[in-house]
Design an enzyme around this catalytic site. Structure first.
Site, PDB file in Angstrom:
ATOM      1  CB  SER A  43       5.375  12.184   4.546  1.00  0.00           C
ATOM      2  OG  SER A  43       5.276  11.773   3.488  1.00  0.00           O
ATOM      3  CB  CYS A 151      -5.094  -7.353  -2.529  1.00  0.00           C
ATOM      4  SG  CYS A 151      -3.789  -6.681  -4.042  1.00  0.00           S
ATOM      5  CG  HIS A 244      -7.860  -7.431  -7.051  1.00  0.00           C
ATOM      6  ND1 HIS A 244      -7.749  -6.123  -7.619  1.00  0.00           N
ATOM      7  CD2 HIS A 244      -6.813  -7.433  -6.322  1.00  0.00           C
ATOM      8  CE1 HIS A 244      -6.632  -5.651  -7.335  1.00  0.00           C
ATOM      9  NE2 HIS A 244      -5.856  -6.341  -6.127  1.00  0.00           N
TER      10      HIS A 244
HETATM   11  N1  NAP Z   1      -2.679  -1.249  -3.015  1.00  0.00           N
HETATM   12  C1  NAP Z   1      -2.996  -2.347  -2.682  1.00  0.00           C
HETATM   13  O1  NAP Z   1      -4.360  -2.848  -3.187  1.00  0.00           O
HETATM   14  C2  NAP Z   1      -2.369  -3.327  -1.824  1.00  0.00           C
HETATM   15  C3  NAP Z   1      -3.074  -4.286  -1.409  1.00  0.00           C
HETATM   16  C4  NAP Z   1      -2.335  -5.480  -0.694  1.00  0.00           C
HETATM   17  C5  NAP Z   1      -0.873  -5.211   0.011  1.00  0.00           C
HETATM   18  N2  NAP Z   1      -0.375  -3.894  -0.763  1.00  0.00           N
HETATM   19  C6  NAP Z   1       1.227  -3.790  -0.199  1.00  0.00           C
HETATM   20  O2  NAP Z   1       1.100  -2.790   0.744  1.00  0.00           O
HETATM   21  C7  NAP Z   1       2.157  -1.801   0.687  1.00  0.00           C
HETATM   22  C8  NAP Z   1       2.011  -0.636   0.649  1.00  0.00           C
HETATM   23  O3  NAP Z   1       1.060  -0.375  -0.808  1.00  0.00           O
HETATM   24  P1  NAP Z   1       0.258   0.774  -1.214  1.00  0.00           P
HETATM   25  O4  NAP Z   1      -0.357   0.371  -2.635  1.00  0.00           O
HETATM   26  O5  NAP Z   1      -0.313   1.608  -0.106  1.00  0.00           O
HETATM   27  O6  NAP Z   1       1.783   1.802  -1.698  1.00  0.00           O
HETATM   28  P2  NAP Z   1       1.923   3.193  -1.824  1.00  0.00           P
HETATM   29  O7  NAP Z   1       0.533   3.842  -2.341  1.00  0.00           O
HETATM   30  O8  NAP Z   1       2.960   3.452  -2.857  1.00  0.00           O
HETATM   31  O9  NAP Z   1       2.324   3.700  -0.469  1.00  0.00           O
HETATM   32  C9  NAP Z   1       3.587   3.435   0.122  1.00  0.00           C
HETATM   33  C10 NAP Z   1       3.846   4.383   1.443  1.00  0.00           C
HETATM   34  O10 NAP Z   1       5.180   3.824   1.876  1.00  0.00           O
HETATM   35  C11 NAP Z   1       5.781   5.019   2.281  1.00  0.00           C
HETATM   36  N3  NAP Z   1       7.350   5.043   1.881  1.00  0.00           N
HETATM   37  C12 NAP Z   1       7.784   4.751   0.601  1.00  0.00           C
HETATM   38  N4  NAP Z   1       9.053   4.631   0.790  1.00  0.00           N
HETATM   39  C13 NAP Z   1       9.297   4.818   2.113  1.00  0.00           C
HETATM   40  C14 NAP Z   1      10.692   5.033   2.706  1.00  0.00           C
HETATM   41  N5  NAP Z   1      11.870   4.548   2.005  1.00  0.00           N
HETATM   42  N6  NAP Z   1      10.702   5.099   4.051  1.00  0.00           N
HETATM   43  C15 NAP Z   1       9.498   4.998   4.826  1.00  0.00           C
HETATM   44  N7  NAP Z   1       8.356   5.101   4.262  1.00  0.00           N
HETATM   45  C16 NAP Z   1       8.078   4.816   2.875  1.00  0.00           C
HETATM   46  C17 NAP Z   1       5.405   6.268   1.565  1.00  0.00           C
HETATM   47  O11 NAP Z   1       5.505   7.371   2.180  1.00  0.00           O
HETATM   48  P3  NAP Z   1       5.287   8.715   1.475  1.00  0.00           P
HETATM   49  O12 NAP Z   1       3.950   8.958   0.927  1.00  0.00           O
HETATM   50  O13 NAP Z   1       6.168   9.582   2.419  1.00  0.00           O
HETATM   51  O14 NAP Z   1       6.487   8.683   0.245  1.00  0.00           O
HETATM   52  C18 NAP Z   1       3.573   5.839   1.504  1.00  0.00           C
HETATM   53  O15 NAP Z   1       3.149   6.095   2.824  1.00  0.00           O
HETATM   54  C19 NAP Z   1       3.232  -2.573  -0.603  1.00  0.00           C
HETATM   55  O16 NAP Z   1       3.960  -3.413   0.148  1.00  0.00           O
HETATM   56  C20 NAP Z   1       2.049  -3.563  -1.307  1.00  0.00           C
HETATM   57  O17 NAP Z   1       2.658  -4.467  -1.879  1.00  0.00           O
HETATM   58  C21 NAP Z   1      -0.812  -3.109  -1.346  1.00  0.00           C
END
Ligand code: NAP
Length: 339
Positions: A43, A151, A244
């Site tokens: 990105s 979460c 959830h």
């Molecule tokens: N989803 C939930 O309900 C939730 C709730 C609580 C906590 N979380 C936690 O919050 C975090 C994010 O979750 P998510 O659900 O938003 O995940 P996600 O949709 O997979 O998003 C991941 C993000 O990280 C970036 N990324 C991935 N690999 C990277 C790298 N090597 N270097 C830099 N940036 C990178 C991605 O960028 P690109 O788009 O550029 O690939 C994207 O912006 C996780 O640790 C998860 O456990 C999630």
């Protein structure tokens, strides 16, 4: 007209499921101004609207859509960084930001279990920020690192806290029904989850058990003592987009009446000294009396997704009481670390 003294903040992982919530909520926050967005090499260099597959209701905030995404490096123009990175990436980069002087507020699990890193839900344990003096001493960082819980833990720890304070909890049996958005984007394939329940979410049960004990724990000086509660969790992914649903059976040290439980939940205003933060809901816990509530489809957005809804409070033939909670997995989560 924008107030002049807004604090500049950056979002790491801004294009992902949680990162998009940060963008949506911070774009209209009274204290903060989004000054930088950062994501992966895929990105970086693109505008936010070109790099991001926007999944939330409404449009990308106009002032953000043309911002150029930067690499995740501690050279961003910001004082605070909100991290929504995968744990594997967060584990490497979040310390570099804290070391460079940023206040890092992380949604990732990479540092949640370190003894000098606070896991915070402001209404139930804002006092755990006392751990930061141990963190500065141990790590020598110019900045700080605090985390929000998983979460699912949020919808468990928030209602348990006032009950634990009032009656003492010694055992909890938890069964979760977790939304697909909790797996990030693109997450689980439609063909895997449609008309289905998946009885496994990697690492989730351990996270629920450990984090609930941490969140309900007490500070003694600069030391955090986890709550002495035996917790057994079973986590399931279900075909729901957001919110959830959690079934709890609770064993108490002093068994309360059903009326006492309802009264304690409804009157919970946060622990002493809970700051009056911009997104704090007036009613933290909402108790529903109907036999078929709470439901994620009807209750996840209550008070902008910041309240936890509790229902089906009844006696339990194994432990003392049973109940069901619903909480919003991305709205409540990302706001807990934003305040
Ligand atoms: N989803 C939930 O309900 C939730 C709730 C609580 C906590 N979380 C936690 O919050 C975090 C994010 O979750 P998510 O659900 O938003 O995940 P996600 O949709 O997979 O998003 C991941 C993000 O990280 C970036 N990324 C991935 N690999 C990277 C790298 N090597 N270097 C830099 N940036 C990178 C991605 O960028 P690109 O788009 O550029 O690939 C994207 O912006 C996780 O640790 C998860 O456990 C999630």
């Amino acid at each position: 007209m924008e107030p002049i003294n807004k604090i500049p903040v950056a979002i790491l992982g801004a294009t992902g499921m949680v990162g998009q919530r940060f963008v949506q909520l911070l774009a209209r926050h009274p204290w903060f101004k989004i000054s930088a967005l950062a994501s992966s090499e895929r990105s970086a260099g693109k505008t936010y609207q070109d790099a991001c597959h926007w999944l939330l209701e409404g449009n990308i905030p106009a002032e953000i859509s043309k911002m150029v995404i930067q690499p995740v490096q501690p050279t961003l123009d910001a004082k605070i960084v909100f991290s929504a990175l995968p744990a594997s990436v967060a584990g490497k980069v979040e310390p570099t930001f804290a070391d460079a002087g940023y206040a890092v507020c992380s949604n990732a699990s990479a540092f949640r279990y370190e003894e000098d890193v606070p896991v915070i839900i402001p209404e139930i344990n804002h006092d755990h920020t006392a751990l930061l003096s141990a963190q500065w001493k141990k790590r020598g960082w110019k900045g700080t690192l605090v985390t929000s819980p998983n979460c699912t833990t949020t919808g468990i720890a928030l209602p348990l806290k006032p009950l634990h304070e009032a009656f003492g909890i010694n055992k909890v049996f938890v069964v979760t029904m977790q939304a697909v958005s909790g797996a990030g984007y693109p997450g689980i394939s439609f063909l895997d989850i449609e008309d289905n329940v998946i009885p496994f979410i990697g690492g989730e049960e351990q996270k629920i058990e450990t984090e609930t004990q941490l969140l309900l724990g007490k500070m003694e000086g600069n030391l955090r003592l986890p709550a002495n509660i035996t917790i057994s969790a079973q986590a399931n992914r279900v075909s729901v987009k957001e919110g959830h649903t959690i079934c709890l059976s609770i064993g108490f040290a002093q068994k309360p009446s059903q009326e006492e439980i309802i009264s304690v939940l409804e009157n919970f205003k946060g622990i002493e000294g809970t700051p009056n933060l911009p997104s704090k809901p007036k009613q933290i816990l909402i108790v529903r009396q109907e036999e078929d509530r709470p439901q994620p489809g009807k209750d996840r957005h209550v008070n902008n997704g910041m309240s936890v809804t509790v229902g089906r409070i009844r006696t339990c033939p194994i432990l003392d009481y049973r109940m069901v909670t619903v909480s919003h997995n991305t709205l409540r989560m990302s706001r807990s670390v934003q305040s």
